[in-house]
Design an enzyme around this catalytic site. Sequence first.
Site, mmCIF file in Angstrom:
data_model
loop_
_atom_site.group_PDB
_atom_site.id
_atom_site.type_symbol
_atom_site.label_atom_id
_atom_site.label_comp_id
_atom_site.label_asym_id
_atom_site.label_seq_id
_atom_site.Cartn_x
_atom_site.Cartn_y
_atom_site.Cartn_z
ATOM 1 N N ASP A 1 34.758 11.359 53.647
ATOM 2 C CA ASP A 1 34.353 10.064 54.213
ATOM 3 C C ASP A 1 35.460 9.452 55.065
ATOM 4 O OD1 ASP A 1 31.768 9.937 53.129
ATOM 5 O OD2 ASP A 1 32.550 9.251 51.208
ATOM 6 N N HIS B 1 47.728 10.351 50.876
ATOM 7 C CA HIS B 1 46.532 9.691 50.362
ATOM 8 C C HIS B 1 46.252 10.051 48.904
ATOM 9 C CE1 HIS B 1 43.301 7.069 51.783
ATOM 10 N NE2 HIS B 1 42.491 7.705 50.979
ATOM 11 N N GLU C 1 24.192 9.919 50.932
ATOM 12 C CA GLU C 1 25.095 9.345 49.938
ATOM 13 C C GLU C 1 24.394 8.163 49.273
ATOM 14 O OE1 GLU C 1 29.125 8.457 50.885
ATOM 15 O OE2 GLU C 1 29.602 10.487 51.572
#
Length: 551
Positions: free
Chosen positions: A191, A130, A302
């Site tokens: 997240d 990632h 957030e």
Amino acid sequence: MPENMGSPASNGFLKQNNTLFIRILIISFLSCIPDRTNLCSNLSLATQAVQTKSNSSSAIPFSLETLTLDGYFSFENTHHAAKDFGNTNHFHPSVILYPKSVSDIFSTIKHIFNMGSTSALTVAARGHGHSIQGQAQAQQGVVIYMQSLKEPRMKIHTGELPFVDVSGGELWINILHETLKYGLSPMSWTDYLYLSVGGTLSNAGISGQAFHHGPQINNVYQLEVVTGKGEVVTCSEKQNADLFHGVLGGLGQFGIITRARISLGPAPKMVKWIRVLYSEFSIFSRDQEHLISMENSFDYIEGLVIINKTGLLNNWRSSFNPKDPLQASQFNSDGKILYCLEMAIYFNPDENNIMNQKTESLLSELSYIPSTLFLSEVSYMDFLNRVHLSEIKLRAKGLWEVPHPWLNLLIPKSKISNFAQEVFGNILKENSNGPILIYPVNKSKWNNKTSFVTPDEDIFYLVAFLSSAMPSSTGKDGLEHIMTQNQKILNFCAAADLGIKQYLPHYHTQEEWRDHFGPHWELFVQRKSTYDPLAILAPGQRIFQKTIPFL
């Protein structure tokens, strides 16, 4: 993914620093000699690739085949290790190691270390791939596929201070599944949960819980690390503390995390998930800062910047319910820039009344647009794994494996309004090519001994531009346009002297890395010379280059 570090206190430490300074001067001189590159090389990546290719006959590590492993090496079909989530950098390794045991990893690194400085071979640990800028790639080197590491098997310890021991290649989603069986879970998350433990701990691991629990690197009791010298070291706050702090947020520069002991806490069963909108940034940021300063606030906070979006609330209706359906139906964004505050409270079913009272009390202290209050109740698992649902939809449309030129910044609180005015109101005023996250965190919740560096203020904001580029597009949704926008943002930050730091940092020269670490650079270099003196590890970060050993 990237902290303030303590200053030396003893005369012995100062003496070491003086010696290190002399070393750096010598290395700086040597790096200026043609065809000699190490710490201060500013060669272009293309030039590096050509040089590596020209020496490919010596770079191909056939001697690795002599090692006795529980896993195996693959010298073919290595192309997938030259691709990551960012999908903009592609550096091909010579070999992939699929380890089954930690001994596979330290044997490989020890072998390469013993080859000495005559070998240009480097090693990169790859979790779930990632990375954004090729950080887990190794041009003509060895990529270690960490997900194949089978030890240690996940083991959960209950008790007064519960924790879980996991492999460095384990994914956070798997940890969540297993710990929930015991009514427990880690307290700090990212997240997106399909990331490896070693990958996020090498950066920081930030999400909406960081204002309360700190990043993931603050929630680790112990690590097992394979250094760049092929040594296996167990470390913690009390044992080999310098390596422990260095590896956390250390961008993979000092060792490969093969095991982590992660703290756990009681896991709730349900989540009250809330979204509200603001039209004024000053009110939005004031409310965010108020919430993170409270003793008994939401469990997750957030924010999102919404640029030129119409029909916004209609897109939420599948998973959120408006508090006042009539008012919500009359709301019109008119294409204005809006700011979404996203909050969550964790609870168990028998706490429903208490949760509702707390929700009402906290919301009464905020100044959002009343008609934009949307609420939802979901399971704790579904809330934490919410991004995966978007991934499934994007994969179905062929829009997941596209270039992702993300830019993640940490902005000091005192400069966030200036930043927002220029970036949201000017540079990005017409459109954005993906979500823009924005939320504040408390520096007091961060361990200042780790390698991660933050802005020099008590409160700073994470601003994440999570763009997706359409393949072959030459328009505003194309890779070139988005990268130009990113550079405009960085240029503005530099010109306005905002004192930002990059999260998941990416730089082209070591001078930029030196500026990034600031007064912590000397300690960072010292740790590199101690734990990876030949600069074998994490070449994709482009901080140090392997050609000559530290003197």
